[in-house]
Design an enzyme around this catalytic site. Structure first.
Site, PDB file in Angstrom:
ATOM      1  CD  GLU A 131      92.152 -12.981  99.774  1.00 23.63           C
ATOM      2  OE1 GLU A 131      92.239 -13.012 100.990  1.00 23.63           O
ATOM      3  OE2 GLU A 131      91.497 -12.130  99.160  1.00 23.63           O
ATOM      4  N   GLY A 264      83.595 -10.722  93.738  1.00 21.89           N
ATOM      5  CA  GLY A 264      83.091  -9.375  93.493  1.00 21.89           C
ATOM      6  C   GLY A 264      84.214  -8.397  93.208  1.00 21.89           C
ATOM      7  CB  ALA A 265      86.015  -6.174  94.389  1.00 22.33           C
ATOM      8  CG  MET A 266      91.958  -9.604  94.732  1.00 18.66           C
ATOM      9  SD  MET A 266      91.727 -10.542  96.281  1.00 18.66           S
ATOM     10  CE  MET A 266      93.260 -10.146  97.114  1.00 18.66           C
ATOM     11  CD  GLU A 267      91.699  -8.153  99.756  1.00 19.02           C
ATOM     12  OE1 GLU A 267      90.809  -8.408  98.936  1.00 19.02           O
ATOM     13  OE2 GLU A 267      91.947  -8.881 100.730  1.00 19.02           O
ATOM     14  CD  GLU A 301      87.488  -5.577  97.743  1.00 16.21           C
ATOM     15  OE1 GLU A 301      88.578  -5.920  98.229  1.00 16.21           O
ATOM     16  OE2 GLU A 301      86.467  -6.295  97.794  1.00 16.21           O
ATOM     17  CG  HIS A 304      90.496  -5.658 102.183  1.00 17.26           C
ATOM     18  ND1 HIS A 304      90.616  -6.416 103.316  1.00 17.26           N
ATOM     19  CD2 HIS A 304      89.467  -6.204 101.484  1.00 17.26           C
ATOM     20  CE1 HIS A 304      89.690  -7.380 103.297  1.00 17.26           C
ATOM     21  NE2 HIS A 304      88.973  -7.261 102.193  1.00 17.26           N
ATOM     22  CD  GLU A 323      87.964 -10.556 102.973  1.00 11.07           C
ATOM     23  OE1 GLU A 323      87.203  -9.580 102.899  1.00 11.07           O
ATOM     24  OE2 GLU A 323      88.858 -10.772 102.140  1.00 11.07           O
TER      25      GLU A 323
HETATM   26  N1  BES Z   1      89.430 -10.536  99.469  1.00 16.88           N
HETATM   27  C1  BES Z   1      88.144 -10.599  98.871  1.00 16.88           C
HETATM   28  C2  BES Z   1      88.157 -11.235  97.505  1.00 16.88           C
HETATM   29  C3  BES Z   1      88.168 -12.735  97.510  1.00 16.88           C
HETATM   30  C4  BES Z   1      87.007 -13.422  97.749  1.00 16.88           C
HETATM   31  C5  BES Z   1      89.314 -13.433  97.263  1.00 16.88           C
HETATM   32  C6  BES Z   1      87.016 -14.808  97.748  1.00 16.88           C
HETATM   33  C7  BES Z   1      89.339 -14.809  97.270  1.00 16.88           C
HETATM   34  C8  BES Z   1      88.177 -15.507  97.502  1.00 16.88           C
HETATM   35  C9  BES Z   1      87.541  -9.211  98.732  1.00 16.88           C
HETATM   36  O1  BES Z   1      88.023  -8.267  99.606  1.00 16.88           O
HETATM   37  C10 BES Z   1      86.095  -9.349  99.027  1.00 16.88           C
HETATM   38  O2  BES Z   1      85.771  -9.536 100.161  1.00 16.88           O
HETATM   39  N2  BES Z   1      85.255  -9.293  98.019  1.00 16.88           N
HETATM   40  C11 BES Z   1      83.841  -9.506  98.169  1.00 16.88           C
HETATM   41  C12 BES Z   1      83.077  -8.231  98.012  1.00 16.88           C
HETATM   42  C13 BES Z   1      82.974  -7.521  99.302  1.00 16.88           C
HETATM   43  C14 BES Z   1      82.354  -6.170  99.150  1.00 16.88           C
HETATM   44  C15 BES Z   1      82.173  -8.294 100.321  1.00 16.88           C
HETATM   45  C16 BES Z   1      83.424 -10.468  97.089  1.00 16.88           C
HETATM   46  O3  BES Z   1      84.207 -10.685  96.181  1.00 16.88           O
HETATM   47  O4  BES Z   1      82.328 -10.998  97.181  1.00 16.88           O
HETATM   48 ZN    ZN Z   2      87.337  -8.374 101.511  1.00 15.75          ZN
END
Ligand code: BES
Ligand code: ZN
Length: 858
Positions: A131, A264-267, A301, A304, A323
């Site tokens: 992503e 932070g993480a990816m779904e 996640e 998601h 998001e």
């Molecule tokens: N889909 C995002 C990961 C992401 C973030 C992909 C930026 C591409 C660019 C994931 O679901 C997400 O939102 N992650 C957050 C943590 C969340 C608990 C707010 C992150 O990575 O900060």
């Molecule tokens: Zn997210």
């Protein structure tokens, strides 16, 4: 038509993917057979590819012998054009591509990550992060969210390694010394959700959640840190199945901790990837804030898997549907898991962050047009996440939680395995709510900003007005559209009126510029935004504010007190409230025991500390001690029996503030003693206090301590411990130490996933900012080359700490001459925030130093 979008005469249906990564040479070879539907006769297929070498392309179908295509790669457009000598007739075809690429070190696409084991030997693993638009770096594909297809993945790996992908392993065999893992078909989904992780990794025993086996994966030796993540993982999975009324859509769920991870993480469906701090933890040694973070990320996640994976926004302009919902659902789930954590109150801090950015002229609407990949990346910001989630919460409370949930269920059912946009959500919510939703919601989603609700009393009439809130007057954004005059919102409000000792709540949907309501006889006070769900600010006429403040703390809920302080602070920064009045107000919260109220108070003290001239700082420090000491004295340094987690966290936060920005010598001395004691015996120690001690010791520390903390960073036992010591390296005062920390942000000693955040901290540090800014200017290209793609964007947020007129000019000059583009409106927002701080400094410094000066002697 948007030049970045792919033509739609050929549509992918199914990808048979085969990838063979080599962890020694950092290379991979790949092959794919994509079943496509040709809709119109054509000789040409256009799809996305970047940093790949495509070796061969052929296409075939039942009636025709295979045709070989010529391959043209366009790296700037990240595309590949295949041309065939014969026209492809409409129908189903199989496109075969052979390609190769490298496992890069930029934490995007198919990339490598490494870690050291106990003996100091380095190991490599390979992971993916697709992503928003990086699947095209791992395999040629139609890399747009509405080209959903089935993925059937085969990984060919070293026989000693393990691999995880989106679905369960269907078959495993050995061939020519290699392990061949075939994974089951996914459901129809977007390319950005595909994932593979390959390496020496270990899993916990699976926990069954209904029919779904749930596991946590990590590098060897860290499984002992997986329990907490598994617990919230299992809880939230059940919670969401129940809330959404739909079973988990995958066949298994793996949560993987990756040593190098950009966000932070990816779904990824069924294979969620995390940075280690966001998943692995020793519950006994962690602070409340650290646990809350992990619970939140895991729940987010998991949410998601339905919102995002099962139903996906059609295009990146609708990212909030992913998001904001995941963020909103995260709160619901964590709140249900640990009600004592008061998650919705703490969410006030996130809402406040969104209100800050959305009060700028350079803000943007939640839904915002996106073309190039860089613009898609810039959508992952506080407006999409925190404003989006705030608006959803406001809507949920307005429609009623059951109605809202049923609308969400309707929406998910209607669009499962497909794509949707904002209008589709309104249709579902409207269908269940039996009322049109867009009139209410469009102003919040499609327009920038939010209202300031002003309240005054005219005899027995309460006069309520709305107008857009901005910190700075007029439009500073000459390029932008003309500022909308008299922008109005439909504002769901909950107003609590107290009269004659009785309170009543009125729910009003404000839509006019001015609304008047009659108040009862013997009126005492009015509170607008009772329960605090509204995404707006409130400004009370002086008399009304004073009556509310009388109710602090006992007769106002924590979120209401939080909003009161937060709105007062914003009004102060905007020049609507004199700084002296705000500083007076802070005295009324000395006895407040809500950690969020204190978070905003402390944040405002930091802001003031940054804009004061060095000679004036001791006075501000004395003022801070005056505000914080009484409560800390009452709380003491050690937890009382039966004390809840929030108070423990508050103790840590107050201590840290008192020992750093309060510069309290006694606290610093005591912290040093306690830190020593904690090194001898950690077990008797409240984990919420330890990070505060580390921060205080860094703040008052010199070279020996720096070296000690550097070693502790390198030998830390948990990701949280590592992070605390790492961040402490930016919290020292001596410039020669900060210079060392800066050097480590580009010499490979600090992971590139962390380095931008360390530089950001240094830019925000009054001791490090001049140094850090010089360093950034001198090493910009290097950083651009080393850091993951959102690194510079995150790092540059630190420029808002460069709050002197000279530095501000220099910042402008640098970004203009370099033609820096951080995507979307990001840079404009940072510059406006910087300007705001500099403007405030000019206007408020004199009154501020005069006010705090009185605290020095006492
Ligand atoms: N889909 C995002 C990961 C992401 C973030 C992909 C930026 C591409 C660019 C994931 O679901 C997400 O939102 N992650 C957050 C943590 C969340 C608990 C707010 C992150 O990575 O900060
Ligand atoms: Zn997210």
């Amino acid at each position: 038509m948007d030049v970045y979008r792919l033509p739609r005469h050929v549509i992918p249906v199914r990808y048979g993917l085969r990838l063979e990564p080599d962890l020694k040479t950092f290379a991979f070879i790949g092959g794919e057979t994509v079943t496509v539907t040709v809709l119109e006769p054509t000789t040409e297929i256009v799809l996305n590819a970047a940093e790949l070498e495509i070796i061969e392309a052929t296409i075939e179908n039942e009636g025709n012998a295979s045709l070989r295509g010529t391959i043209e790669l366009d790296e700037t457009m990240e595309r590949c054009r295949l041309t065939f000598s014969d026209k492809l007739r409409p129908g189903t075809w199989r496109l075969n591509l052979a390609f190769k690429g490298t496992l890069n070190d930029k934490l995007r696409g198919f990339y490598r990550s490494s870690y050291k084991d106990q003996a100091g030997a380095t190991h490599v693993l390979a992971a993916t992060q697709f992503e928003a638009t990086d699947a095209r770096r791992a395999f040629p594909c139609w890399d747009e969210p509405d080209f959903k297809a089935v993925f059937s993945t085969t990984l060919v790996i070293d026989s000693s390694l393990t691999a995880v992908s989106n679905t369960a392993v269907q078959s495993e065999r050995l061939e020519g010394g290699k392990k061949i893992l075939r994974f089951g078909d996914t459901f129809r989904m977007s390319t950005y959700l595909v994932a593979f992780v390959v390496g020496t990794i270990e899993a916990t025993e699976p926990v069954s959640v209904g029919r779904t086996p749930l596991r946590v994966w990590c590098v060897p030796g860290k499984r002992r840190l997986a329990k907490f993540g598994l617990e919230i993982g299992a809880f939230s999975l059940r919670f969401f199945e129940d809330y959404y009324g739909l079973p988990y859509p995958g066949d298994k769920l793996d949560l993987l901790a990756i040593p190098d991870f950009a966000s932070g993480a990816m779904e990824n469906l069924g294979a969620i990837t995390f940075r280690e701090t966001a998943l692995l933890v020793d519950e006994q040694a962690a602070t409340h804030a650290e646990l809350e973070r992990i619970a939140g990320v895991v729940a987010h996640e998991n949410a998601h898997m339905w919102f995002g994976d099962l139903v996906t926004m059609s295009w990146w302009n609708g990212l909030w549907l992913n998001e904001a919902f995941a963020t909103f659902m995260e709160m619901l789930a964590v709140d249900a898991w640990k009600p004592e954590w008061q998650r919705w109150t703490t969410f006030g801090v996130s809402r406040a962050a969104a209100l800050s950015v959305d009060g700028l002229h350079s803000t943007r609407p939640i839904e915002f047009s996106v073309t190039a990949p860089r613009e898609a990346d810039a959508m992952f910001d506080v407006l999409t996440y925190e404003k989006g989630a705030s608006v959803l919460r406001m809507l949920e409370q307005y429609l009623g939680p059951e109605v809202f949930r049923d609308g969400v269920r309707d929406y998910l059912r209607a669009h499962a395995y497909g794509n949707a946009n904002t209008g589709d959500l309104w249709v579902s919510l409207g269908r269940v709510a039996k009322q049109p939703v867009p009139e209410l919601t469009d102003g919040w989603i499609f327009r920038p900003g939010y209202p300031l609700i002003s309240v005054s009393l005219d005899g027995s009439v309460l006069v309520i007005k709305q107008q857009r809130f901005t910190y700075l007057p007029g439009s500073t954004d000459a390029k932008g559209p003309p500022k909308e005059v008299n922008q109005r919102w439909q504002v769901p409000t909950q107003i609590k009126i107290t009269a004659n000792g009785k309170t009543e709540t009125r729910r009003l949907l404000l839509s006019e510029e001015e609304t008047q309501i009659q108040v009862p006889k013997e009126f005492e006070s009015v509170l607008v935004n009772e329960d605090g769900h509204g995404f707006y600010r409130v400004r009370y006429a002086p008399g009304l504010l004073e009556r509310l403040v009388q109710l602090v703390p006992d007769s106002l809920a924590p979120i209401e007190r939080f909003n009161l302080v937060n709105d007062a602070w914003a009004a102060t920064v905007a020049g609507l409230m004199p700084i002296t009045e705000y500083l007076d107000l802070t005295a009324r919260f000395r006895a407040d025991r809500d950690k969020n109220v204190w978070a905003i108070l402390i944040e405002s003290f930091h802001f003031l500390h940054r804009i004061l001239a060095p000679a004036e700082r001791p006075a501000l420090e004395a003022f801070v001690r005056d505000r914080i000491s009484p409560l800390l004295t009452e709380l003491g340094w050690t937890p009382k029996p039966g004390e809840n987690d929030l108070i423990r966290q508050l103790r840590g936060d107050l201590l840290r503030a008192l020992g750093t920005i309060g510069n309290d010598r006694n606290v610093q001395a005591r912290a040093a003693e306690l830190y020593l004691a904690s090194r001898k015996d950690q077990t008797t120690f409240d984990p919420n206090v330890l990070p505060a001690l580390i921060a205080i010791l860094a703040h008052s520390g010199h070279a020996a301590r720096y070296n000690e903390f550097w070693e502790r960073f390198r030998s830390a036992a948990t990701p949280q411990e590592e992070r605390r010591y790492l961040y402490s390296l930016a919290a020292f005062q001596p410039v020669e130490l900060l210079q060392q920390t800066l050097a480590h942000t580009i010499d490979g000693e600090i992971r590139t996933q962390d380095a931008p955040f360390i530089v950001r901290l240094l830019l925000m540090s009054i001791y490090g900012r001049v140094l850090a800014w010089k360093f950034v200017k001198a090493n910009w290209e290097t950083m651009d080359r080393l850091y993951p793609k959102n690194g510079l964007r995150r790092m540059c947020e630190g420029v808002i700490g460069l709050a002197t007129p000279e530095l501000e000019r220099d910042v402008h000059e640098f970004f203009t001459s370099r033609k820096v583009d951080l995507g979307g409106k990001t840079l404009d927002q940072y510059l406006e925030q910087l300007h705001l701080a500099v403007t405030f400094r000019e206007h408020a410094s004199a009154a501020l130093s005069n006010y705090v000066g009185k605290f020095l002697t006492s």
